[in-house]
Design a protein around this motif. Structure first.
Motif, short mmCIF file in Angstrom:
data_model
loop_
_atom_site.label_atom_id
_atom_site.label_comp_id
_atom_site.label_asym_id
_atom_site.label_seq_id
_atom_site.Cartn_x
_atom_site.Cartn_y
_atom_site.Cartn_z
N GLY A 87 0.79 -1.13 0.07
CA GLY A 87 -0.11 0.05 -0.08
C GLY A 87 0.64 1.38 0.04
O GLY A 87 1.98 1.10 -0.42
N MET A 88 0.07 2.45 0.24
CA MET A 88 0.82 3.78 0.40
C MET A 88 1.88 3.57 1.63
O MET A 88 2.89 4.16 1.44
N GLN A 89 1.61 3.05 2.61
CA GLN A 89 2.66 3.04 3.90
C GLN A 89 2.71 1.58 4.28
O GLN A 89 1.76 0.50 4.05
N LYS A 90 3.75 1.56 4.94
CA LYS A 90 3.87 0.06 5.30
C LYS A 90 3.29 -0.04 7.05
O LYS A 90 3.68 0.57 8.08
N GLU A 91 2.30 -0.64 7.09
CA GLU A 91 1.36 -0.49 8.12
C GLU A 91 0.42 -1.78 8.21
O GLU A 91 -0.03 -2.06 7.33
N ALA A 92 -0.41 -1.71 9.55
CA ALA A 92 -1.33 -2.69 9.82
C ALA A 92 -2.59 -1.63 10.00
O ALA A 92 -2.35 -0.62 10.81
N LEU A 93 -3.78 -2.09 9.29
CA LEU A 93 -4.78 -1.23 9.41
C LEU A 93 -5.89 -1.82 10.40
O LEU A 93 -6.19 -3.06 10.07
N PHE A 94 -6.58 -1.25 11.31
CA PHE A 94 -7.60 -1.87 12.14
C PHE A 94 -8.75 -1.12 11.16
O PHE A 94 -9.23 0.16 11.59
N TYR A 95 -9.86 -1.88 10.86
CA TYR A 95 -10.94 -1.34 10.25
C TYR A 95 -12.16 -1.79 11.03
O TYR A 95 -12.46 -2.90 11.26
N SER A 96 -13.05 -0.75 11.38
CA SER A 96 -14.27 -1.22 12.01
C SER A 96 -15.46 -1.37 11.37
O SER A 96 -15.77 -0.56 10.27
N LEU A 97 -16.17 -2.10 11.22
CA LEU A 97 -17.23 -2.80 10.38
C LEU A 97 -18.36 -1.92 10.84
O LEU A 97 -19.19 -1.67 10.04
N ARG A 98 -18.63 -1.51 12.11
CA ARG A 98 -19.56 -0.70 12.58
C ARG A 98 -19.52 0.87 11.96
O ARG A 98 -20.50 1.54 11.59
#
Length: 283
Positions: free
Chosen positions: A190-201
């Motif tokens: 991706g654009m950055q080297k990172e882990a993303l936490f995504y909220s389904l709510r």
């Protein structure tokens, strides 16, 4: 530390496998099963206790790249190199549904998790996700006994147009967060080297954790707020979430292409080209 059971399928390579979840019915507790996906598009179910193959299905026209049991063990979800996801019954051997939403990009992850009824305004007994190599993740609510399967969310993560210095793109990996219900974690190119936490709510990224490199493997502990990430730079990183001090471990001779917490969360298994390492978590 000894070989207990071995299954061999001639002239085909095993691409992915999954253990059947522990059955709720006590009588079946001793019956352990593994499902495996192969390069010829077949799915095979093996009984560990009886040391035999019980079922062979052919739901795909291309090699399998991901496989998972539903949370109750009554269905098998399989993903192929062409991006198709098949839902098959190990009881009947029939494929009951084929989903083409990820068509054209190999499926990299399939994962199922239990959910509360109407958690997200949709009917179903479980949530499951599919991630594909084009950085897309789909999340579904399903009730297989009622033949219901509804798309809950569709994520697409941006990336630079022409990556430089990368021989091949890192995999797109996603997992439901065991300690934060309604949240999934994504790592990939991706654009950055990172882990993303995504909220389904909330339908948005709620947390980002920087990584030193693009990840090649990911596992979240089912027992504590720990995340393990493997890299092609022969490095394993253990993170306490949120915002814990990262711990880095060397020891692999090649890219760490798999890391997996044990169900109790006390041990971590990692694998590279020619080595499997077993780690014990202290404290």
């Amino acid at each position: 530390m000894e070989l207990v059971v071995q299954f061999q399928v001639l002239n085909q390579s095993c691409q992915c496998l999954a253990w059947k979840p522990h059955p709720i019915v006590a009588e079946e507790a001793e019956s352990q099963h593994i499902v495996a996906g192969y390069s010829d598009g077949t799915v095979r179910v093996f009984s560990v206790s009886r040391t035999e193959m019980e079922l062979k299905m052919h739901p795909h026209a291309t090699a399998l790249t991901a496989i998972a049991y539903s949370t109750d063990g009554e269905m098998i979800l399989s993903g192929g190199k062409d991006g198709l996801v098949a839902v098959s019954s190990p009881r009947t051997g029939m494929t009951i549904r084929v989903l083409a939403d990820h068509r054209g990009a190999p499926i990299s992850v399939l994962q199922c998790t239990r959910k509360q009824y109407r958690d997200f305004g949709v009917e179903g007994g479980e949530l499951w996700l599919a991630a594909s190599s084009d950085r897309r993740v789909s999340v579904w609510a399903s009730d297989w006994l009622k033949d219901k399967c509804e798309l809950l969310d569709w994520l697409s993560f941006p990336a630079p147009a022409s990556p430089e210095g990368l021989g091949s793109l890192p995999p797109s990996l996603a997992a439901f967060c065991p300690w934060e219900h309604g949240t999934l974690v994504y790592v990939g190119f991706g654009m950055q080297k990172e882990a993303l936490f995504y909220s389904l709510r909330k339908k948005q990224v709620v947390e980002k954790i920087s990584l030193p490199y693009f990840a090649t493997s990911l596992s979240l502990s089912p027992a504590a707020r720990f995340m393990a990430v493997g890299f092609s730079e022969r490095l394993l990183r253990l993170l306490r979430c949120p915002a814990g001090i990262p711990q880095d471990y060397a020891g692999h001779d090649d890219a760490v292409h798999l890391c997996r917490f044990a169900p109790a969360g006390r041990r971590l298994l990692t694998a590279s080209h020619s080595a499997v390492l077993l780690w014990e978590l202290a404290g």
